[in-house]
Design a protein around this motif. Structure first.
Motif, PDB file in Angstrom:
ATOM      1  N   PHE A 166     -11.897  90.578  66.425  1.00 59.41           N
ATOM      2  CA  PHE A 166     -11.243  91.491  65.343  1.00 59.41           C
ATOM      3  C   PHE A 166     -10.071  91.554  65.858  1.00 59.41           C
ATOM      4  CE2 PHE A 166     -15.241  92.728  66.566  1.00 59.41           C
ATOM      5  CZ  PHE A 166     -15.830  92.886  65.740  1.00 59.41           C
ATOM      6  N   PHE A 167      -9.270  92.171  64.693  1.00 59.81           N
ATOM      7  CA  PHE A 167      -7.282  92.073  64.731  1.00 59.81           C
ATOM      8  C   PHE A 167      -7.938  93.153  64.221  1.00 59.81           C
ATOM      9  CE2 PHE A 167      -8.563  88.037  64.671  1.00 59.81           C
ATOM     10  CZ  PHE A 167      -7.785  87.377  65.768  1.00 59.81           C
ATOM     11  N   GLN A 196     -22.426  95.234  74.014  1.00 57.93           N
ATOM     12  CA  GLN A 196     -23.904  96.186  74.459  1.00 57.93           C
ATOM     13  C   GLN A 196     -25.234  95.457  73.676  1.00 57.93           C
ATOM     14  OE1 GLN A 196     -24.312 100.303  72.840  1.00 57.93           O
ATOM     15  NE2 GLN A 196     -22.061 100.826  74.449  1.00 57.93           N
ATOM     16  N   LYS A 197     -25.279  94.687  72.516  1.00 56.54           N
ATOM     17  CA  LYS A 197     -26.002  93.842  72.572  1.00 56.54           C
ATOM     18  C   LYS A 197     -26.022  92.301  73.013  1.00 56.54           C
ATOM     19  CE  LYS A 197     -27.700  96.535  69.192  1.00 56.54           C
ATOM     20  NZ  LYS A 197     -29.362  96.866  69.368  1.00 56.54           N
ATOM     21  N   GLY A 198     -24.769  92.047  73.453  1.00 58.20           N
ATOM     22  CA  GLY A 198     -25.269  90.746  74.487  1.00 58.20           C
ATOM     23  C   GLY A 198     -23.796  89.777  73.916  1.00 58.20           C
ATOM     24  N   VAL A 199     -23.227  89.915  73.086  1.00 59.16           N
ATOM     25  CA  VAL A 199     -22.481  89.226  73.284  1.00 59.16           C
ATOM     26  C   VAL A 199     -21.099  88.922  73.882  1.00 59.16           C
ATOM     27  CG1 VAL A 199     -20.700  88.836  70.912  1.00 59.16           C
ATOM     28  CG2 VAL A 199     -22.156  89.699  70.547  1.00 59.16           C
ATOM     29  N   LYS A 200     -20.836  87.714  74.435  1.00 55.30           N
ATOM     30  CA  LYS A 200     -20.583  87.234  75.279  1.00 55.30           C
ATOM     31  C   LYS A 200     -18.716  87.857  75.942  1.00 55.30           C
ATOM     32  CE  LYS A 200     -23.640  84.206  77.212  1.00 55.30           C
ATOM     33  NZ  LYS A 200     -24.801  83.301  76.525  1.00 55.30           N
ATOM     34  N   ASN A 201     -18.057  87.139  74.564  1.00 53.25           N
ATOM     35  CA  ASN A 201     -16.778  87.785  74.797  1.00 53.25           C
ATOM     36  C   ASN A 201     -16.089  88.155  73.201  1.00 53.25           C
ATOM     37  OD1 ASN A 201     -16.252  86.241  76.522  1.00 53.25           O
ATOM     38  ND2 ASN A 201     -17.291  83.752  75.931  1.00 53.25           N
ATOM     39  N   VAL A 202     -16.153  89.092  73.256  1.00 53.15           N
ATOM     40  CA  VAL A 202     -15.720  90.226  72.150  1.00 53.15           C
ATOM     41  C   VAL A 202     -13.873  90.719  72.837  1.00 53.15           C
ATOM     42  CG1 VAL A 202     -15.658  92.243  70.693  1.00 53.15           C
ATOM     43  CG2 VAL A 202     -17.602  90.934  72.296  1.00 53.15           C
ATOM     44  N   GLU A 203     -13.541  89.969  71.616  1.00 45.40           N
ATOM     45  CA  GLU A 203     -11.866  90.764  71.862  1.00 45.40           C
ATOM     46  C   GLU A 203     -11.326  91.571  70.307  1.00 45.40           C
ATOM     47  OE1 GLU A 203      -7.805  87.987  71.504  1.00 45.40           O
ATOM     48  OE2 GLU A 203      -9.789  87.194  73.336  1.00 45.40           O
ATOM     49  N   ARG A 257       1.382  87.093  63.455  1.00 47.09           N
ATOM     50  CA  ARG A 257       0.316  86.926  64.634  1.00 47.09           C
ATOM     51  C   ARG A 257      -1.043  86.913  64.467  1.00 47.09           C
ATOM     52  NH1 ARG A 257       0.322  85.229  69.596  1.00 47.09           N
ATOM     53  NH2 ARG A 257      -0.377  87.137  70.513  1.00 47.09           N
ATOM     54  N   MET A 258      -1.156  87.801  63.623  1.00 48.65           N
ATOM     55  CA  MET A 258      -3.149  87.749  63.147  1.00 48.65           C
ATOM     56  C   MET A 258      -3.692  86.590  63.051  1.00 48.65           C
ATOM     57  SD  MET A 258      -3.679  90.991  61.470  1.00 48.65           S
ATOM     58  CE  MET A 258      -2.903  92.783  62.017  1.00 48.65           C
ATOM     59  N   ILE A 259      -2.871  85.603  62.132  1.00 52.08           N
ATOM     60  CA  ILE A 259      -2.679  84.241  61.730  1.00 52.08           C
ATOM     61  C   ILE A 259      -3.307  83.169  62.781  1.00 52.08           C
ATOM     62  CG2 ILE A 259      -2.192  82.785  60.052  1.00 52.08           C
ATOM     63  CD1 ILE A 259      -1.671  84.720  57.825  1.00 52.08           C
ATOM     64  N   ASP A 260      -2.094  83.684  63.652  1.00 52.07           N
ATOM     65  CA  ASP A 260      -2.217  82.761  64.314  1.00 52.07           C
ATOM     66  C   ASP A 260      -3.240  82.791  65.836  1.00 52.07           C
ATOM     67  OD1 ASP A 260       0.181  81.521  63.108  1.00 52.07           O
ATOM     68  OD2 ASP A 260       1.652  82.710  64.744  1.00 52.07           O
ATOM     69  N   LEU A 261      -3.268  84.000  65.629  1.00 51.17           N
ATOM     70  CA  LEU A 261      -4.741  84.187  67.378  1.00 51.17           C
ATOM     71  C   LEU A 261      -6.394  83.828  66.793  1.00 51.17           C
ATOM     72  CD1 LEU A 261      -3.368  87.511  68.268  1.00 51.17           C
ATOM     73  CD2 LEU A 261      -3.349  85.566  69.284  1.00 51.17           C
ATOM     74  N   ALA A 262      -6.394  83.833  64.982  1.00 54.63           N
ATOM     75  CA  ALA A 262      -7.072  83.349  63.978  1.00 54.63           C
ATOM     76  C   ALA A 262      -7.667  81.970  64.339  1.00 54.63           C
ATOM     77  CB  ALA A 262      -7.564  83.625  62.979  1.00 54.63           C
ATOM     78  N   ARG A 263      -6.229  81.469  64.090  1.00 52.89           N
ATOM     79  CA  ARG A 263      -5.930  79.540  64.474  1.00 52.89           C
ATOM     80  C   ARG A 263      -6.646  78.666  65.166  1.00 52.89           C
ATOM     81  NH1 ARG A 263      -1.309  78.602  61.923  1.00 52.89           N
ATOM     82  NH2 ARG A 263      -2.259  78.846  60.088  1.00 52.89           N
ATOM     83  N   THR A 264      -5.367  79.519  66.457  1.00 48.38           N
ATOM     84  CA  THR A 264      -5.832  79.307  68.115  1.00 48.38           C
ATOM     85  C   THR A 264      -7.562  79.480  67.772  1.00 48.38           C
ATOM     86  OG1 THR A 264      -4.086  80.181  68.457  1.00 48.38           O
ATOM     87  CG2 THR A 264      -4.887  79.774  70.539  1.00 48.38           C
ATOM     88  N   PHE A 265      -8.306  81.000  68.090  1.00 50.91           N
ATOM     89  CA  PHE A 265      -9.696  81.191  67.990  1.00 50.91           C
ATOM     90  C   PHE A 265     -10.465  79.807  67.820  1.00 50.91           C
ATOM     91  CE2 PHE A 265     -13.900  82.988  66.514  1.00 50.91           C
ATOM     92  CZ  PHE A 265     -14.221  82.928  67.639  1.00 50.91           C
TER      93      PHE A 265
END
Length: 72
Positions: A12-13, A35-42, A56-64
């Motif tokens: 999330f951004f 809480q529902k079990g998603v392992k990696n929530v950022e 910056r948000m676009i760059d982080l999303a692209r990397t993800f």
């Protein structure tokens, strides 16, 4: 019914000054997914930012997304 535990990563951004969707709401969504079990929530919070997408948000999303594509 969707099973949240089948999600492995979620990003999330969000800006603190978003007039459309309060960042506190998205913090709650982030917590609920954990809480529902998603392992990696950022949750990436951007002080002073409104409802828009920054470079910056676009760059982080692209990397993800590149990591997802590569199976990381």
């Amino acid at each position: 019914m969707y099973r949240f535990g089948s999600l492995s990563d979620c990003r999330f951004f969000h800006g603190t000054e978003d007039p459309r969707i309060p960042f506190q709401f998205m913090e709650g969504v982030s917590s609920m997914l954990k809480q529902k079990g998603v392992k990696n929530v950022e949750f990436n919070l951007y002080p002073g930012q409104k409802h828009h997408i920054s470079r910056r948000m676009i760059d982080l999303a692209r990397t993800f997304l590149e990591g997802v594509e590569d199976g990381k």
